[in-house]
Write a protein that holds these residues in place. Sequence first.
Motif, PDB file in Angstrom:
ATOM      1  N   ARG A 134       0.505  -1.114   0.247  1.00  0.00           N
ATOM      2  CA  ARG A 134      -0.302   0.085   0.151  1.00  0.00           C
ATOM      3  C   ARG A 134       1.241   1.180  -0.081  1.00  0.00           C
ATOM      4  O   ARG A 134       1.002   2.442  -1.030  1.00  0.00           O
ATOM      5  N   TYR A 135       1.616   1.779   0.811  1.00  0.00           N
ATOM      6  CA  TYR A 135       2.988   2.157   0.813  1.00  0.00           C
ATOM      7  C   TYR A 135       3.606   2.732  -0.294  1.00  0.00           C
ATOM      8  O   TYR A 135       4.090   3.775  -0.857  1.00  0.00           O
ATOM      9  N   ILE A 136       3.250   1.719  -1.302  1.00  0.00           N
ATOM     10  CA  ILE A 136       4.542   2.052  -2.455  1.00  0.00           C
ATOM     11  C   ILE A 136       3.644   2.780  -3.866  1.00  0.00           C
ATOM     12  O   ILE A 136       3.679   2.922  -4.623  1.00  0.00           O
ATOM     13  N   SER A 137       2.189   2.205  -3.436  1.00  0.00           N
ATOM     14  CA  SER A 137       1.322   2.202  -3.845  1.00  0.00           C
ATOM     15  C   SER A 137       1.073   3.276  -4.576  1.00  0.00           C
ATOM     16  O   SER A 137       1.001   4.533  -3.878  1.00  0.00           O
ATOM     17  N   VAL A 138       1.140   3.667  -6.616  1.00  0.00           N
ATOM     18  CA  VAL A 138       0.941   5.131  -6.688  1.00  0.00           C
ATOM     19  C   VAL A 138      -0.466   5.337  -7.290  1.00  0.00           C
ATOM     20  O   VAL A 138      -1.451   3.762  -7.500  1.00  0.00           O
ATOM     21  N   LEU A 139      -1.234   6.336  -7.919  1.00  0.00           N
ATOM     22  CA  LEU A 139      -2.715   6.297  -8.234  1.00  0.00           C
ATOM     23  C   LEU A 139      -2.924   5.742 -10.197  1.00  0.00           C
ATOM     24  O   LEU A 139      -3.151   4.369  -9.834  1.00  0.00           O
ATOM     25  N   SER A 140      -1.317   5.633 -10.214  1.00  0.00           N
ATOM     26  CA  SER A 140      -1.745   4.836 -12.151  1.00  0.00           C
ATOM     27  C   SER A 140      -1.339   3.367 -11.415  1.00  0.00           C
ATOM     28  O   SER A 140      -2.462   2.830 -11.988  1.00  0.00           O
ATOM     29  N   ASP A 141      -1.430   3.134 -10.398  1.00  0.00           N
ATOM     30  CA  ASP A 141      -1.112   1.904  -9.876  1.00  0.00           C
ATOM     31  C   ASP A 141      -2.887   1.492  -9.908  1.00  0.00           C
ATOM     32  O   ASP A 141      -2.995   0.227 -10.143  1.00  0.00           O
ATOM     33  N   HIS A 142      -3.671   2.279  -9.280  1.00  0.00           N
ATOM     34  CA  HIS A 142      -4.328   1.747  -8.906  1.00  0.00           C
ATOM     35  C   HIS A 142      -5.620   1.992 -10.402  1.00  0.00           C
ATOM     36  O   HIS A 142      -6.485   1.169 -10.628  1.00  0.00           O
ATOM     37  N   LEU A 143      -5.189   2.970 -11.242  1.00  0.00           N
ATOM     38  CA  LEU A 143      -5.851   3.641 -11.792  1.00  0.00           C
ATOM     39  C   LEU A 143      -5.865   2.078 -13.381  1.00  0.00           C
ATOM     40  O   LEU A 143      -6.782   1.956 -13.630  1.00  0.00           O
ATOM     41  N   MET A 144      -4.618   1.845 -13.121  1.00  0.00           N
ATOM     42  CA  MET A 144      -4.210   0.959 -14.189  1.00  0.00           C
ATOM     43  C   MET A 144      -5.632  -0.585 -13.947  1.00  0.00           C
ATOM     44  O   MET A 144      -5.815  -1.031 -15.122  1.00  0.00           O
ATOM     45  N   LEU A 145      -5.044  -0.676 -12.642  1.00  0.00           N
ATOM     46  CA  LEU A 145      -6.243  -2.254 -12.361  1.00  0.00           C
ATOM     47  C   LEU A 145      -7.666  -1.632 -12.333  1.00  0.00           C
ATOM     48  O   LEU A 145      -8.515  -2.558 -13.149  1.00  0.00           O
ATOM     49  N   ALA A 146      -8.100  -0.583 -12.691  1.00  0.00           N
ATOM     50  CA  ALA A 146      -9.337  -0.408 -12.763  1.00  0.00           C
ATOM     51  C   ALA A 146      -9.829  -0.090 -14.086  1.00  0.00           C
ATOM     52  O   ALA A 146     -10.835  -0.862 -13.875  1.00  0.00           O
ATOM     53  N   LEU A 147      -9.005  -0.164 -14.849  1.00  0.00           N
ATOM     54  CA  LEU A 147      -8.931   0.305 -16.417  1.00  0.00           C
ATOM     55  C   LEU A 147      -9.567  -0.924 -16.708  1.00  0.00           C
ATOM     56  O   LEU A 147     -10.876  -1.728 -17.411  1.00  0.00           O
ATOM     57  N   LEU A 148      -8.609  -2.003 -16.290  1.00  0.00           N
ATOM     58  CA  LEU A 148      -8.774  -3.537 -16.406  1.00  0.00           C
ATOM     59  C   LEU A 148      -9.650  -4.468 -15.886  1.00  0.00           C
ATOM     60  O   LEU A 148     -10.843  -5.183 -17.228  1.00  0.00           O
ATOM     61  N   VAL A 149      -9.930  -3.717 -14.805  1.00  0.00           N
ATOM     62  CA  VAL A 149     -11.910  -4.302 -13.884  1.00  0.00           C
ATOM     63  C   VAL A 149     -13.033  -3.767 -14.859  1.00  0.00           C
ATOM     64  O   VAL A 149     -13.504  -4.981 -15.587  1.00  0.00           O
ATOM     65  N   ALA A 150     -12.460  -2.400 -15.619  1.00  0.00           N
ATOM     66  CA  ALA A 150     -13.806  -1.959 -16.114  1.00  0.00           C
ATOM     67  C   ALA A 150     -14.206  -2.683 -17.995  1.00  0.00           C
ATOM     68  O   ALA A 150     -14.854  -2.691 -17.570  1.00  0.00           O
ATOM     69  N   ILE A 151     -13.161  -2.945 -18.416  1.00  0.00           N
ATOM     70  CA  ILE A 151     -12.494  -3.534 -19.460  1.00  0.00           C
ATOM     71  C   ILE A 151     -13.261  -5.080 -19.384  1.00  0.00           C
ATOM     72  O   ILE A 151     -14.305  -5.368 -19.959  1.00  0.00           O
ATOM     73  N   ALA A 152     -12.982  -5.425 -18.518  1.00  0.00           N
ATOM     74  CA  ALA A 152     -13.601  -6.884 -18.028  1.00  0.00           C
ATOM     75  C   ALA A 152     -15.614  -7.130 -18.090  1.00  0.00           C
ATOM     76  O   ALA A 152     -15.743  -7.557 -18.332  1.00  0.00           O
ATOM     77  N   MET A 153     -15.568  -5.329 -16.816  1.00  0.00           N
ATOM     78  CA  MET A 153     -17.110  -6.530 -16.173  1.00  0.00           C
ATOM     79  C   MET A 153     -17.856  -5.183 -17.765  1.00  0.00           C
ATOM     80  O   MET A 153     -19.099  -6.451 -17.608  1.00  0.00           O
ATOM     81  N   THR A 154     -17.662  -4.490 -18.449  1.00  0.00           N
ATOM     82  CA  THR A 154     -18.743  -4.397 -19.764  1.00  0.00           C
ATOM     83  C   THR A 154     -18.353  -5.531 -21.128  1.00  0.00           C
ATOM     84  O   THR A 154     -19.415  -5.818 -21.339  1.00  0.00           O
ATOM     85  N   GLY A 155     -17.152  -6.645 -20.878  1.00  0.00           N
ATOM     86  CA  GLY A 155     -17.063  -7.451 -21.869  1.00  0.00           C
ATOM     87  C   GLY A 155     -18.208  -8.223 -20.604  1.00  0.00           C
ATOM     88  O   GLY A 155     -19.720  -8.688 -21.936  1.00  0.00           O
ATOM     89  N   LEU A 156     -17.689  -8.776 -20.036  1.00  0.00           N
ATOM     90  CA  LEU A 156     -18.965  -9.501 -19.462  1.00  0.00           C
ATOM     91  C   LEU A 156     -20.492  -9.399 -19.016  1.00  0.00           C
ATOM     92  O   LEU A 156     -21.293 -10.347 -19.790  1.00  0.00           O
ATOM     93  N   SER A 157     -20.351  -7.974 -19.049  1.00  0.00           N
ATOM     94  CA  SER A 157     -21.731  -7.612 -19.307  1.00  0.00           C
ATOM     95  C   SER A 157     -22.492  -7.682 -20.526  1.00  0.00           C
ATOM     96  O   SER A 157     -23.609  -8.128 -21.512  1.00  0.00           O
ATOM     97  N   MET A 158     -21.318  -7.761 -21.796  1.00  0.00           N
ATOM     98  CA  MET A 158     -21.960  -8.183 -23.256  1.00  0.00           C
ATOM     99  C   MET A 158     -22.297  -9.091 -23.324  1.00  0.00           C
ATOM    100  O   MET A 158     -22.946 -10.379 -24.021  1.00  0.00           O
TER     101      MET A 158
END
Length: 250
Positions: A134-158
């Motif tokens: 957690r100490y070494i995690s920066v915003l971009s680490d979280h954003l990359m994960l969020a982006l990939l999760v969002a891609i997968a979730m929209t794909g799964l919704s289809m």
Amino acid sequence: MPFWTIVYALLFYIATALLVGGLAYRIRIYAKTPAPLKIPTTPAPVTRQGVVLRMFREVAFFESLFRSNKWIWIFGYLFHFGLFLVLARHLRYFTHPVWFWVDLVQPFGKYAAFFMVIGLLGLWARRFLVDRVRYISVLSDHLMLALLVAIAMTGLSMDYLSHTDIVSLKAFFLGLMYFNWQPLPEDPLLLVHLALVATLMIIFPISKLLHAPGVFFSPTRNQIDNPRAEPGLRAHDSRHIAPWAAELDR
Ligand code: HEM
């Protein structure tokens, strides 16, 4: 042509150019960067074939990660293996006729999306739950994960909630490739899925995701453990002289 078709057609041309050009640029820099020291992580292979095999195990099984951390390995492997199957399944939108192995992979690809999401959520949880991480995690680490999760979730919704017109979608992408534009289906989920994918393509060459091509240039993995054996090197010195250093030495 409908408005969104033009927007997405241009978006994907730009995203593809930035992805391909950006990756070529980055890989060129990696390839040209001197690696003056012999630093393979030992025990290391002493032949070139050995290095190829080691690199294969690294890329196919994440061998060094397995040795260092089982939890990250499990989630990381789930995500990447899922991603691999999902991308293989997606090839049917870009090929005509569809290759036989892409046909074979279709049913697995659908379930692989769940591996992908579980892996991503596990990796994400680690960034909150493990203090050191957690100490070494920066915003971009979280954003990359969020982006990939969002891609997968929209794909799964289809897949499971609201289907899109896959035949027209394929016509659109083949049309882009053959410069014969066809209308894009305008389902919101598809438009969001594609916008997120284009975002991923654009930021890929300036993101940490560059570890994908980067692993092949890692000196600790790609070097042969032969600092004293290679005839071109200074055998008596029992030290490794990089080619550029040998020139200076002369
Ligand atoms: C231009 C590129 C892409 C297009 C045209 C596209 C299109 C689609 C479509 C139409 C679906 C629904 C499939 C169905 O209903 O059977 C889907 C699902 C999915 N997409 Fe994409 N997608 C693209 C790129 C990506 C990328 C790069 C990723 C991952 C990083 C991704 C992840 C997923 C996942 C996880 C699913 C659900 C599982 C599946 O059906 O395979 N997509 N995509």
